[in-house]
Design an enzyme around this catalytic site. Structure first.
Site, PDB file in Angstrom:
ATOM      1  N   ASP A  30       1.127  -0.945  -0.460  1.00 28.64           N
ATOM      2  CA  ASP A  30       0.214  -0.197   0.040  1.00 28.64           C
ATOM      3  C   ASP A  30       0.738   1.412   0.108  1.00 28.64           C
ATOM      4  O   ASP A  30       0.588   2.498  -0.611  1.00 28.64           O
ATOM      5  CB  ASP A  30      -0.884  -0.110   1.413  1.00 28.64           C
ATOM      6  CG  ASP A  30      -1.991   1.419   1.360  1.00 28.64           C
ATOM      7  OD1 ASP A  30      -2.934   1.479   0.162  1.00 28.64           O
ATOM      8  OD2 ASP A  30      -1.888   2.223   2.377  1.00 28.64           O
ATOM      9  N   CYS A  31       1.800   1.047   0.215  1.00 27.26           N
ATOM     10  CA  CYS A  31       2.718   2.106   0.907  1.00 27.26           C
ATOM     11  C   CYS A  31       3.677   2.622  -0.286  1.00 27.26           C
ATOM     12  O   CYS A  31       3.128   3.622  -0.699  1.00 27.26           O
ATOM     13  CB  CYS A  31       4.150   2.171   2.420  1.00 27.26           C
ATOM     14  SG  CYS A  31       5.304   3.274   2.478  1.00 27.26           S
TER      15      CYS A  31
END
Length: 143
Positions: A30-31
């Site tokens: 996600d990051c």
């Protein structure tokens, strides 16, 4: 004994990303994906208002867009990579956004799991190819 941020080995490498849980991989994915999306938008739009940039970014990071991208990429992934997507897709999560369908959210988690897996295993060429193609697919769907 806890590792500190001063221990660069803790930052530079993960001993075996294959042993991490799919949700941990998705957490990293996600990051990483968010960083690539932000960089893409900054390169494309330059100095626009941050709020406008954020609104554009949501088109790329929402579950429906990520699910569409990973499904479109299925044929370009090898068996091991698709197995990672399926591991992530099959994980039970404590929460789900109210504006996402369950199937989209599961495939989005699979997508993020794949991104995290590629990143933590140092597979930069494949990572960038998957992200570039995903951004292209999503961009084409937005227009």
């Amino acid at each position: 004994m806890e590792k500190s941020l001063k221990d660069l080995n803790a930052i530079k490498e993960v001993k075996d990303a294959n042993l991490l849980s799919p949700l941990v991989l998705a957490y990293m994915g996600d990051c990483v994906y968010e960083i690539y999306v932000r960089k893409y938008l900054i390169c494309k739009y330059g100095n626009i208002k941050v709020n406008d940039m954020h609104k554009k970014a949501t088109n790329f990071v929402k579950a429906k867009a990520q699910a569409m991208a990973v499904m479109a990429l299925k044929e370009e992934l090898d068996e091991a990579e698709w197995a990672i997507v399926k591991r992530g897709r099959n994980q039970k999560s404590c929460s789900m956004p109210k504006n996402a369908q369950a199937s989209d959210y599961r495939y989005a988690t699979g997508f993020e799991t794949l991104i995290g897996y590629l990143y933590l295993n140092g597979l930069e060429e494949k990572l960038e190819a998957v992200i570039e193609k995903s951004i292209e697919l999503i961009e084409n769907q937005i227009q």
